[in-house]
Design an enzyme around this catalytic site. Structure first.
Site, mmCIF file in Angstrom:
data_model
loop_
_atom_site.group_PDB
_atom_site.id
_atom_site.type_symbol
_atom_site.label_atom_id
_atom_site.label_comp_id
_atom_site.label_asym_id
_atom_site.label_seq_id
_atom_site.Cartn_x
_atom_site.Cartn_y
_atom_site.Cartn_z
ATOM 1 N N LYS A 82 -37.213 42.134 -14.879
ATOM 2 C CA LYS A 82 -36.262 41.868 -15.965
ATOM 3 C C LYS A 82 -34.870 42.234 -15.470
ATOM 4 O O LYS A 82 -34.475 43.395 -15.475
ATOM 5 C CB LYS A 82 -36.622 42.703 -17.200
ATOM 6 N N GLU A 97 -34.183 55.753 -12.442
ATOM 7 C CA GLU A 97 -32.997 56.123 -11.667
ATOM 8 C C GLU A 97 -31.839 55.872 -12.612
ATOM 9 O O GLU A 97 -31.479 54.733 -12.881
ATOM 10 C CB GLU A 97 -32.896 55.280 -10.388
ATOM 11 N N CYS A 100 -23.844 53.987 -9.187
ATOM 12 C CA CYS A 100 -24.394 55.152 -9.881
ATOM 13 C C CYS A 100 -24.113 56.451 -9.125
ATOM 14 O O CYS A 100 -23.913 57.498 -9.734
ATOM 15 C CB CYS A 100 -25.894 54.978 -10.108
ATOM 16 N N GLU A 121 -20.125 59.480 -17.347
ATOM 17 C CA GLU A 121 -20.127 58.445 -16.314
ATOM 18 C C GLU A 121 -19.218 57.302 -16.747
ATOM 19 O O GLU A 121 -19.504 56.585 -17.696
ATOM 20 C CB GLU A 121 -21.551 57.937 -16.075
#
Length: 494
Positions: free
Chosen positions: A191, A267, A302, A397
């Site tokens: 996906k 993750e 990330c 973030e």
């Protein structure tokens, strides 16, 4: 790259045929509900394609096909040499189609074509090839039992795997998961993010051409709260592997608990610290790596080194070098091979990054490099100094080219600042003191520590984090652990 100029890539983009449909049971097909979503080129803000929108009915169909293929043994029981041959051929096909795949990636995400062609597509093919080569080199074990018994420890494929992947490195991160999952003998439903589905869709046909049996790889472009949620709640999905935000990762864990307790590997987010000490080997080299560590891929990484912690005594000199290195990251047309900085993924994300910068200024940070004066979704390198650990820009973030700079006075304070985060993905340490390097590698609460580099590595080393950066690891042989179940077979010999 030398022979491929901007005009070449523009011409290729005009001629490109974009597949937009779901890939189920070895065939492209429209979504059962007949709905679609529009993919917008973030650099031009023009439509690219109307992509079929997978929903619950499509998820059910894909899971049923994946289960059927798995239970048939056509792939799960194929010998390692057979799986190896098919995956090696898939990697070859990805290499052969690297320009097409790179162009799709750049049009879909706004990343520079030079990075798609040099990093993303070769890296994706390398991941498939690495696990193809590894699959016949992983052995079982015999436990050290008493002589009256023989205990065999083996690994078996886990079953139907759902892989939900992000938009920042769409094909690369997909293949970090597809490589070990397919090599282990599982059937997979991929996906991709609704913001970057095009290379994943194209991969379906390449996998079929490589000889992967129908139903072993299915691709479902769709929205996260529809197709992603349906996969996470599905009773017949055995394992879900995910790369994306911590918030979504938390939801996926809840969905697993609400359904069949499927294995969940995450993750998730990061807020990685890059520590520069006064005894670093080279200010210029550290500054260049630190700039790349936050501005590469427009900061949409990330493990980006988004928090720069620099020793007070060298702060001014280091910032001169850092801003000099940042000059190379000038936002340009992603189809220009000279560009090393493209656009943010879309207007919503551009607005989010701008809001973080504004909030940082309101909380007392000082803007010493401003990349906000770009058009559309473009944003250049941005540096906020005098950031303290309580500011939002030091804690959350941002996922953009925004560097938060904080000073420290000694090693103890540096470690305390670095570990003062809910995340734990990576950290960099710049020092000439070998003892300090080893001390900090042990004290930093992260999955990867980079000494005198930032985010170097290859397929041989695991990648992942601790704390709210997730669990499990991508890359290396350790990734195979996510997609297999251990089985003990105890034989009584007496």
């Amino acid at each position: 790259m030398e022979s491929r100029d901007k005009a070449y890539w523009q011409a290729q983009a005009q001629e490109l045929t974009i597949e937009h449909r779901l890939f189920i049971a070895g065939e492209y097909q429209e979504a059962r509900g007949g709905e679609s979503f529009t993919r917008i080129n973030p650099a031009t803000e023009q439509p690219l394609a109307e992509v079929s929108r997978a929903q619950t009915a499509d998820v059910d169909a894909a899971v049923a096909v994946a289960r059927l293929s798995f239970e048939s043994g056509v792939w799960s029981e194929a010998g390692p040499s057979r799986r190896k041959a098919v995956l090696l051929r898939l990697a070859e096909l990805m290499d052969e189609h690297r320009e097409e795949l790179a162009l799709l990636e750049t049009l879909d995400t706004g990343k520079p074509i030079r990075h798609s062609l040099r990093d993303d597509i070769p890296g994706a093919a390398r991941a498939i090839r690495w696990y193809a080569e590894a699959v016949d080199k992983v052995y079982g074990e015999i436990a050290p039992t008493d002589p009256g018994a023989l205990a065999l420890i083996s690994r078996e494929p886990i079953g139907v795997v759902a892989a939900i992947v992000p938009w920042n490195f769409p094909l690369l991160l997909a293949c970090w998961k597809l490589g070990p999952a397919l090599a282990a003998g599982n059937s997979v439903i991929l996906k991709p993010s609704e913001k970057s589905p095009l290379t994943a869709i194209r991969l379906g046909a390449l996998a079929r051409e490589a000889g992967l049996p129908d139903g072993v790889l299915n691709v479902l472009p769709g929205l996260g709260h529809e197709a992603g949620k349906a996969l996470a709640l599905h009773q017949d999905v055995d394992c879900l592997t995910f790369t994306g935000s911590t918030g979504v990762g938390r939801l996926l864990m809840e969905y697993a608990g609400q359904s069949n307790m499927k294995r969940i590997w995450l993750e998730a987010g990061g807020k990685s610290a890059n520590l520069v000490f006064a005894d670093c080997p080279s200010l210029a080299r550290a500054a260049k790596a630190s700039a790349a560590g936050i501005f590469y891929n427009q900061g949409q990484v990330c493990i980006a080194g988004t928090r720069l912690l620099v020793e007070e005594s060298i702060k001014d000199a280091f910032m001169v070098e850092l801003k000099k290195a940042a000059e190379a990251f000038k936002p340009m047309d992603p189809l220009d091979p000279e560009s090393i900085m493209g656009t943010l993924i879309d207007a919503d994300h551009h607005g989010s990054v701008c809001r973080y910068i504004t909030e940082g200024l309101e909380q007392g940070a000082v803007l010493t490099l401003d990349g906000r004066s770009q058009n559309g979704n473009f944003m250049g390198p941005t540096v906020l100094e005098q950031v303290n650990p309580h500011m939002t820009v030091a804690k959350e973030e941002i996922f953009g080219p925004v560097l938060a700079v904080t000073t420290f006075s000694d090693e103890e304070e540096a470690v305390r600042l670095a570990n003062d985060s809910k995340y734990g993905l990576g950290a960099g340490v710049w020092t000439s003191d070998l003892r300090r390097a080893h001390r900090l590698a042990g004290k930093l609460k992260v999955g990867s520590v980079f000494i005198n580099n930032y985010n170097d590595g290859d397929m041989t080393v695991p990648f992942g984090g601790v704390k709210q950066s997730g669990n499990g690891r991508d890359k290396s042989l350790h990734a195979l652990e996510k997609f297999t179940e251990l089985k003990t077979t105890w034989l009584a010999l007496d």
